[in-house]
Design an enzyme around this catalytic site. Structure first.
Site, PDB file in Angstrom:
ATOM      1  N   HIS A  67       0.843  -1.193   0.000  1.00  0.00           N
ATOM      2  CA  HIS A  67       0.000   0.000   0.000  1.00  0.00           C
ATOM      3  C   HIS A  67       0.880   1.246   0.000  1.00  0.00           C
ATOM      4  O   HIS A  67       1.995   1.242   0.530  1.00  0.00           O
ATOM      5  CB  HIS A  67      -1.021  -0.004   1.138  1.00  0.00           C
ATOM      6  CG  HIS A  67      -0.485   0.154   2.532  1.00  0.00           C
ATOM      7  ND1 HIS A  67      -0.219   1.367   3.086  1.00  0.00           N
ATOM      8  CD2 HIS A  67      -0.192  -0.764   3.493  1.00  0.00           C
ATOM      9  CE1 HIS A  67       0.198   1.205   4.335  1.00  0.00           C
ATOM     10  NE2 HIS A  67       0.247  -0.090   4.608  1.00  0.00           N
ATOM     11  N   ASP A 183       5.905   2.360   7.194  1.00  0.00           N
ATOM     12  CA  ASP A 183       4.639   1.674   6.933  1.00  0.00           C
ATOM     13  C   ASP A 183       3.855   2.551   5.966  1.00  0.00           C
ATOM     14  O   ASP A 183       3.218   3.504   6.381  1.00  0.00           O
ATOM     15  CB  ASP A 183       3.885   1.457   8.248  1.00  0.00           C
ATOM     16  CG  ASP A 183       2.451   0.980   8.021  1.00  0.00           C
ATOM     17  OD1 ASP A 183       2.172   0.471   6.937  1.00  0.00           O
ATOM     18  OD2 ASP A 183       1.623   1.133   8.937  1.00  0.00           O
ATOM     19  N   GLU A 215      -5.018   2.078   2.321  1.00  0.00           N
ATOM     20  CA  GLU A 215      -5.020   0.909   3.210  1.00  0.00           C
ATOM     21  C   GLU A 215      -5.314   1.302   4.647  1.00  0.00           C
ATOM     22  O   GLU A 215      -6.016   0.598   5.376  1.00  0.00           O
ATOM     23  CB  GLU A 215      -3.658   0.189   3.123  1.00  0.00           C
ATOM     24  CG  GLU A 215      -3.613  -1.154   3.851  1.00  0.00           C
ATOM     25  CD  GLU A 215      -3.113  -1.083   5.288  1.00  0.00           C
ATOM     26  OE1 GLU A 215      -3.102  -2.126   5.958  1.00  0.00           O
ATOM     27  OE2 GLU A 215      -2.742   0.013   5.757  1.00  0.00           O
ATOM     28  N   GLU A 216      -4.763   2.442   5.046  1.00  0.00           N
ATOM     29  CA  GLU A 216      -4.841   2.830   6.460  1.00  0.00           C
ATOM     30  C   GLU A 216      -6.254   3.229   6.884  1.00  0.00           C
ATOM     31  O   GLU A 216      -6.510   3.435   8.060  1.00  0.00           O
ATOM     32  CB  GLU A 216      -3.863   3.984   6.747  1.00  0.00           C
ATOM     33  CG  GLU A 216      -2.398   3.653   6.493  1.00  0.00           C
ATOM     34  CD  GLU A 216      -1.806   2.668   7.502  1.00  0.00           C
ATOM     35  OE1 GLU A 216      -2.523   2.230   8.408  1.00  0.00           O
ATOM     36  OE2 GLU A 216      -0.621   2.325   7.357  1.00  0.00           O
ATOM     37  N   GLU A 238       4.417  -5.529   3.574  1.00  0.00           N
ATOM     38  CA  GLU A 238       3.842  -4.621   4.569  1.00  0.00           C
ATOM     39  C   GLU A 238       4.930  -4.209   5.559  1.00  0.00           C
ATOM     40  O   GLU A 238       5.712  -5.061   6.000  1.00  0.00           O
ATOM     41  CB  GLU A 238       2.701  -5.343   5.292  1.00  0.00           C
ATOM     42  CG  GLU A 238       1.991  -4.559   6.368  1.00  0.00           C
ATOM     43  CD  GLU A 238       1.360  -3.263   5.888  1.00  0.00           C
ATOM     44  OE1 GLU A 238       2.102  -2.283   5.745  1.00  0.00           O
ATOM     45  OE2 GLU A 238       0.130  -3.231   5.671  1.00  0.00           O
ATOM     46  N   HIS A 324       3.052   4.354  12.735  1.00  0.00           N
ATOM     47  CA  HIS A 324       1.907   5.220  13.040  1.00  0.00           C
ATOM     48  C   HIS A 324       2.300   6.358  14.000  1.00  0.00           C
ATOM     49  O   HIS A 324       1.480   6.884  14.736  1.00  0.00           O
ATOM     50  CB  HIS A 324       0.693   4.434  13.555  1.00  0.00           C
ATOM     51  CG  HIS A 324       0.080   3.570  12.486  1.00  0.00           C
ATOM     52  ND1 HIS A 324      -1.263   3.307  12.422  1.00  0.00           N
ATOM     53  CD2 HIS A 324       0.623   2.939  11.427  1.00  0.00           C
ATOM     54  CE1 HIS A 324      -1.517   2.535  11.374  1.00  0.00           C
ATOM     55  NE2 HIS A 324      -0.368   2.298  10.759  1.00  0.00           N
TER      56      HIS A 324
HETATM   57 ZN    ZN Z   1       0.737  -0.712   6.614  1.00  0.00          ZN
END
Ligand code: ZN
Length: 362
Positions: A67, A183, A215-216, A238, A324
């Site tokens: 992603h 990520d 994706e998130e 990922e 994140h």
């Molecule tokens: Zn991810």
């Protein structure tokens, strides 16, 4: 690619901005990097597909996915004092947002530096110091003092995306990258690197790389790319949350420098166990470290892809510490091992082997 080129590739993807729905900059970089390796098409969600040069249209299709988006923020409204009220795009922990340096992309496409405003401790009561802030009460300060200034002079208003402002560094002594958005920009870079490793390979399968958007916010892009690619088999890269700084050794399943993580399950997805074992056996055969992971949280594009028509699917995770948040660590050696594994799996794949992953008779 040579190691130095791999380092530059990961840095470029990390530095590109791409919050959910605002992945255009990442897609532009991907398209440039994939030039000469296949034809890239982009849709209105900014999902990108690269059909590998040499695909015949007559062989089983492997979807190699990553992603493109990373968690970000979005301007909701401008407060009377010029500060920006925002919402989150993707999963943030509220305590990780204050005091972060950001770049707001204004309506002219220019980047404006800002900071998530905090109340100085001098003004806080003892009670306030203990409280967890809520995103609804937070603001971003772009150095203005009125709503008019923010809107008319800086061209920032409702709908402008906001990104963490972090420049990626590679630290050779540790063999580590420090930067933002690993990520899943390590995954995006891994698509390019895997195609590069396969550039001379004579394959028995067709391969389509998908850089899936959003994706998130719920695997949204992957639901679309799966339908377009119609894969017979899927491998998903990922950037997976590393647990090695807070779990005991025996429970740590995603370790920086522990090699790629093969994810047996998370809350969205269970890997095809036959393909998963084949991937583990392949890692042993080519001599790379790996871990397997059973997760009680998280979700991956692999879910959306396997739900389309049941294609055997695995997730190859590249461990990322502190994802994140604005500041992440990831290891070059894990990036190299993950791409080596994916390239080996694809190079070894035959129609018969793909069929074997769906066999129920002994
Ligand atoms: Zn991810």
């Amino acid at each position: 690619m040579e190691e130095q080129a791999q380092i530059e590739l990961v840095k470029a993807f990390s530095n590109a901005h791409g919050a959910p729905g605002f992945e255009r900059e990442v897609v532009k970089l991907f398209k440039q990097q994939m030039a000469g390796r296949g034809d890239t098409t982009v849709d209105g969600m900014f999902n990108a597909l690269t059909a590998r040069a040499g695909n015949t249209g007559k062989r089983p299709v492997i979807q190699l996915d990553a992603h493109s988006d990373s968690v970000g923020l979005l301007v909701q409204a401008i407060r009377p004092n010029g500060l920006i009220k925002f919402v989150t795009l993707g999963g943030w922990v509220p305590t990780n947002i204050p005091a972060m340096k950001v770049q707001v992309r204004n309506q002219l496409g220019e980047y404006v530096t800002g900071v998530v405003a905090t109340k100085p401790p001098h003004f806080m009561t003892a009670e306030e110091r203990k409280q967890v802030p809520t995103v609804a009460d937070m603001s971003i300060d772009v150095g203005t003092s009125s709503r008019e200034e923010t809107i008319n002079q800086l061209h920032i208003n409702t709908g402008c995306p906001i990104f963490p402002a972090v420049e990626c560094e590679y630290l050779p002594n540790q063999g580590m990258f420090f930067g933002k958005d690993f990520d899943n920009r390590v995954g995006a870079a891994a698509l390019v690197e895997t195609f590069d490793q396969l550039s001379q390979a004579d394959l028995a399968v067709d391969v389509v790389a998908s850089l899936s958007a959003q994706e998130e916010v719920g695997l949204r892009g992957a639901y679309v790319t799966a339908r377009k690619v119609n894969p017979d088999l899927a491998i998903v890269f990922e950037g997976c949350p590393a647990d090695d700084t807070f779990e005991p050794d025996w429970l740590s399943q995603t370790r920086v420098k522990g090699g790629p993580m093969l994810r047996d399950m998370d809350t969205s997805f269970i890997a095809n166990p036959l393909f998963e074992q084949f991937a583990a056996d392949t890692a042993e055969r080519i001599g790379i470290p790996y871990t397997r992971a059973v997760r009680t949280g998280g979700g991956v594009d692999g879910a959306a892809i396997t739900y389309w028509q049941g294609a055997p699917t695995i997730v190859i995770g590249i461990p990322v510490r502190y994802e994140h948040t604005a500041f992440n660590w990831t290891a070059l050696s894990d990036f190299q091992a993950a791409t080596k594994l994916a390239a080996a799996l694809i190079a070894d794949m035959t129609p018969e082997r793909i069929a074997s992953f769906t066999q129920v008779d002994d």
